[in-house]
Motif scaffolding. Sequence first.
Motif, PDB file in Angstrom:
ATOM      1  N   ASP A   1      -1.278  -4.821 -26.420  1.00 21.47           N
ATOM      2  CA  ASP A   1      -0.673  -3.663 -27.083  1.00 21.47           C
ATOM      3  C   ASP A   1       0.043  -2.811 -26.028  1.00 21.47           C
ATOM      4  OD1 ASP A   1       0.034  -1.804 -29.024  1.00 21.47           O
ATOM      5  OD2 ASP A   1      -1.881  -0.729 -28.875  1.00 21.47           O
ATOM      6  N   PRO A   2       1.201  -3.288 -25.550  1.00 22.34           N
ATOM      7  CA  PRO A   2       1.857  -2.595 -24.431  1.00 22.34           C
ATOM      8  C   PRO A   2       2.392  -1.216 -24.801  1.00 22.34           C
ATOM      9  CG  PRO A   2       3.245  -4.367 -25.245  1.00 22.34           C
ATOM     10  CD  PRO A   2       1.950  -4.457 -26.000  1.00 22.34           C
ATOM     11  N   GLU A   3       2.327  -0.341 -23.830  1.00 23.17           N
ATOM     12  CA  GLU A   3       2.862   1.006 -23.956  1.00 23.17           C
ATOM     13  C   GLU A   3       3.873   1.164 -22.810  1.00 23.17           C
ATOM     14  OE1 GLU A   3       1.335   5.418 -22.745  1.00 23.17           O
ATOM     15  OE2 GLU A   3      -0.133   4.056 -23.603  1.00 23.17           O
ATOM     16  N   TRP A   4       5.173   1.062 -23.124  1.00 22.38           N
ATOM     17  CA  TRP A   4       6.199   1.015 -22.085  1.00 22.38           C
ATOM     18  C   TRP A   4       6.740   2.396 -21.753  1.00 22.38           C
ATOM     19  CZ3 TRP A   4       6.039  -3.031 -19.221  1.00 22.38           C
ATOM     20  CH2 TRP A   4       5.655  -4.261 -19.753  1.00 22.38           C
ATOM     21  N   THR A   5       5.852   3.288 -21.325  1.00 25.69           N
ATOM     22  CA  THR A   5       6.298   4.584 -20.816  1.00 25.69           C
ATOM     23  C   THR A   5       6.681   4.392 -19.344  1.00 25.69           C
ATOM     24  OG1 THR A   5       4.113   5.220 -20.026  1.00 25.69           O
ATOM     25  CG2 THR A   5       4.645   5.779 -22.330  1.00 25.69           C
ATOM     26  N   ILE A   6       7.280   5.390 -18.752  1.00 22.41           N
ATOM     27  CA  ILE A   6       7.629   5.303 -17.336  1.00 22.41           C
ATOM     28  C   ILE A   6       6.388   5.088 -16.483  1.00 22.41           C
ATOM     29  CG2 ILE A   6       7.572   7.804 -16.975  1.00 22.41           C
ATOM     30  CD1 ILE A   6       9.967   5.351 -15.240  1.00 22.41           C
ATOM     31  N   TRP A   7       5.273   5.666 -16.857  1.00 18.16           N
ATOM     32  CA  TRP A   7       4.044   5.559 -16.059  1.00 18.16           C
ATOM     33  C   TRP A   7       3.454   4.171 -16.152  1.00 18.16           C
ATOM     34  CZ3 TRP A   7       4.988   9.385 -13.325  1.00 18.16           C
ATOM     35  CH2 TRP A   7       5.526  10.541 -13.864  1.00 18.16           C
ATOM     36  N   ARG A   8       3.394   3.635 -17.351  1.00 16.22           N
ATOM     37  CA  ARG A   8       2.815   2.303 -17.533  1.00 16.22           C
ATOM     38  C   ARG A   8       3.756   1.219 -16.996  1.00 16.22           C
ATOM     39  NH1 ARG A   8      -2.182   2.428 -17.442  1.00 16.22           N
ATOM     40  NH2 ARG A   8      -2.423   0.579 -18.693  1.00 16.22           N
ATOM     41  N   THR A   9       5.065   1.445 -17.100  1.00 17.48           N
ATOM     42  CA  THR A   9       6.019   0.490 -16.551  1.00 17.48           C
ATOM     43  C   THR A   9       5.921   0.461 -15.028  1.00 17.48           C
ATOM     44  OG1 THR A   9       7.488   0.827 -18.429  1.00 17.48           O
ATOM     45  CG2 THR A   9       8.443  -0.204 -16.476  1.00 17.48           C
ATOM     46  N   ASN A  10       5.819   1.626 -14.392  1.00 17.03           N
ATOM     47  CA  ASN A  10       5.604   1.673 -12.934  1.00 17.03           C
ATOM     48  C   ASN A  10       4.323   0.945 -12.563  1.00 17.03           C
ATOM     49  OD1 ASN A  10       7.872   3.050 -12.121  1.00 17.03           O
ATOM     50  ND2 ASN A  10       6.902   5.047 -12.183  1.00 17.03           N
ATOM     51  N   TRP A  11       3.269   1.204 -13.307  1.00 15.21           N
ATOM     52  CA  TRP A  11       1.984   0.544 -13.064  1.00 15.21           C
ATOM     53  C   TRP A  11       2.149  -0.974 -13.184  1.00 15.21           C
ATOM     54  CZ3 TRP A  11      -0.466  -2.530 -16.665  1.00 15.21           C
ATOM     55  CH2 TRP A  11      -1.747  -2.975 -16.323  1.00 15.21           C
ATOM     56  N   PHE A  12       2.829  -1.422 -14.248  1.00 11.48           N
ATOM     57  CA  PHE A  12       3.001  -2.850 -14.511  1.00 11.48           C
ATOM     58  C   PHE A  12       3.786  -3.531 -13.387  1.00 11.48           C
ATOM     59  CE2 PHE A  12       5.044  -6.557 -16.405  1.00 11.48           C
ATOM     60  CZ  PHE A  12       3.981  -7.160 -17.052  1.00 11.48           C
TER      61      PHE A  12
ATOM     62  N   ALA B   1       0.835  -1.206   0.000  1.00 13.94           N
ATOM     63  CA  ALA B   1       0.000   0.000   0.000  1.00 13.94           C
ATOM     64  C   ALA B   1       0.867   1.252   0.000  1.00 13.94           C
ATOM     65  CB  ALA B   1      -0.937  -0.004   1.201  1.00 13.94           C
ATOM     66  N   ALA B   2       1.905   1.266   0.822  1.00 14.83           N
ATOM     67  CA  ALA B   2       2.796   2.429   0.874  1.00 14.83           C
ATOM     68  C   ALA B   2       3.512   2.625  -0.460  1.00 14.83           C
ATOM     69  CB  ALA B   2       3.810   2.265   2.003  1.00 14.83           C
ATOM     70  N   TRP B   3       3.986   1.536  -1.031  1.00 13.99           N
ATOM     71  CA  TRP B   3       4.682   1.605  -2.315  1.00 13.99           C
ATOM     72  C   TRP B   3       3.720   2.077  -3.406  1.00 13.99           C
ATOM     73  CZ3 TRP B   3       6.037  -3.054  -5.799  1.00 13.99           C
ATOM     74  CH2 TRP B   3       6.868  -2.640  -6.826  1.00 13.99           C
ATOM     75  N   THR B   4       2.495   1.595  -3.382  1.00 11.70           N
ATOM     76  CA  THR B   4       1.498   2.008  -4.362  1.00 11.70           C
ATOM     77  C   THR B   4       1.236   3.506  -4.274  1.00 11.70           C
ATOM     78  OG1 THR B   4       0.472  -0.180  -4.344  1.00 11.70           O
ATOM     79  CG2 THR B   4      -0.874   1.632  -5.167  1.00 11.70           C
ATOM     80  N   VAL B   5       1.157   4.027  -3.068  1.00 10.59           N
ATOM     81  CA  VAL B   5       0.956   5.470  -2.897  1.00 10.59           C
ATOM     82  C   VAL B   5       2.120   6.244  -3.512  1.00 10.59           C
ATOM     83  CG1 VAL B   5       0.860   7.327  -1.173  1.00 10.59           C
ATOM     84  CG2 VAL B   5      -0.577   5.288  -0.910  1.00 10.59           C
ATOM     85  N   VAL B   6       3.335   5.774  -3.303  1.00 13.86           N
ATOM     86  CA  VAL B   6       4.505   6.448  -3.892  1.00 13.86           C
ATOM     87  C   VAL B   6       4.464   6.362  -5.410  1.00 13.86           C
ATOM     88  CG1 VAL B   6       7.030   6.372  -4.119  1.00 13.86           C
ATOM     89  CG2 VAL B   6       5.968   6.167  -1.863  1.00 13.86           C
ATOM     90  N   ILE B   7       4.262   5.153  -5.940  1.00 19.46           N
ATOM     91  CA  ILE B   7       4.293   4.921  -7.397  1.00 19.46           C
ATOM     92  C   ILE B   7       3.137   5.608  -8.112  1.00 19.46           C
ATOM     93  CG2 ILE B   7       3.977   3.106  -9.154  1.00 19.46           C
ATOM     94  CD1 ILE B   7       6.764   3.152  -8.001  1.00 19.46           C
ATOM     95  N   LYS B   8       1.932   5.553  -7.540  1.00 16.39           N
ATOM     96  CA  LYS B   8       0.751   6.050  -8.250  1.00 16.39           C
ATOM     97  C   LYS B   8       0.379   7.481  -7.928  1.00 16.39           C
ATOM     98  CE  LYS B   8      -2.504   3.140  -9.334  1.00 16.39           C
ATOM     99  NZ  LYS B   8      -3.635   2.233  -9.230  1.00 16.39           N
ATOM    100  N   TYR B   9       0.907   8.026  -6.808  1.00 13.87           N
ATOM    101  CA  TYR B   9       0.500   9.376  -6.402  1.00 13.87           C
ATOM    102  C   TYR B   9       1.686  10.324  -6.214  1.00 13.87           C
ATOM    103  CZ  TYR B   9      -3.922   7.027  -5.745  1.00 13.87           C
ATOM    104  OH  TYR B   9      -5.046   6.289  -5.957  1.00 13.87           O
ATOM    105  N   LEU B  10       2.589  10.008  -5.299  1.00 18.15           N
ATOM    106  CA  LEU B  10       3.654  10.946  -4.968  1.00 18.15           C
ATOM    107  C   LEU B  10       4.619  11.191  -6.126  1.00 18.15           C
ATOM    108  CD1 LEU B  10       4.439   9.860  -1.301  1.00 18.15           C
ATOM    109  CD2 LEU B  10       2.887  11.639  -2.115  1.00 18.15           C
ATOM    110  N   PHE B  11       5.106  10.119  -6.746  1.00 20.53           N
ATOM    111  CA  PHE B  11       6.022  10.276  -7.872  1.00 20.53           C
ATOM    112  C   PHE B  11       5.367  11.023  -9.043  1.00 20.53           C
ATOM    113  CE2 PHE B  11       7.890   8.282 -11.791  1.00 20.53           C
ATOM    114  CZ  PHE B  11       9.057   9.023 -11.797  1.00 20.53           C
ATOM    115  N   PRO B  12       4.173  10.631  -9.492  1.00 21.11           N
ATOM    116  CA  PRO B  12       3.538  11.362 -10.596  1.00 21.11           C
ATOM    117  C   PRO B  12       3.232  12.829 -10.272  1.00 21.11           C
ATOM    118  CG  PRO B  12       2.508   9.228 -10.337  1.00 21.11           C
ATOM    119  CD  PRO B  12       3.421   9.416  -9.166  1.00 21.11           C
ATOM    120  N   VAL B  13       2.794  13.108  -9.052  1.00 24.41           N
ATOM    121  CA  VAL B  13       2.503  14.497  -8.671  1.00 24.41           C
ATOM    122  C   VAL B  13       3.796  15.302  -8.636  1.00 24.41           C
ATOM    123  CG1 VAL B  13       1.735  15.987  -6.779  1.00 24.41           C
ATOM    124  CG2 VAL B  13       0.334  14.044  -7.480  1.00 24.41           C
ATOM    125  N   GLY B  14       4.838  14.736  -8.028  1.00 28.24           N
ATOM    126  CA  GLY B  14       6.127  15.426  -7.982  1.00 28.24           C
ATOM    127  C   GLY B  14       6.678  15.721  -9.363  1.00 28.24           C
TER     128      GLY B  14
END
Length: 133
Positions: free
Chosen positions: A87-98, A13-26
């Motif tokens: 149909d993968p899209e290997w951007t930094i955002w989708r790779t973090n999500w994956f 949960a903590a890692w998900t918050v960093v990957i999906k919220y804090l990093f993208p917002v920053g």
Amino acid sequence: MLRFLAHFLLILAAWTVVIKYLFPVGYAVWQGEPPLTHVYLDFWPVVHVWLGWSLLDWQRHTYAFALIVSVAEIVIVVSKFVLFLADPEWTIWRTNWFVNKVFVLGCFTLLLGYLLTHAAALRRRGAPATTGV
């Protein structure tokens, strides 16, 4: 094993918050973009914390709750993987999500396996310290 899985869920949960919220917002703020530009909103981290806490403070409903969340997460993640990998899209955002979803799938596969393997003992369980499971 339940303590391990509970802590896995809390760290997840903590890692998900960093990957999906804090990093993208920053990143968005750094680039001068609106803060939520790269955020994929969901409330799964809240469910993961709730389930992790439930595993540590076992109640009568915990087995059913853990079973339902495990099956739901596995079905959702596998479905998303099928769609993404077509149909993968290997951007930094989708790779973090994956990568995050790989760990989510691993966690809930372990949890489901444990729940099914120890079903009888877990259903009888009053509190984690009383049965030694």
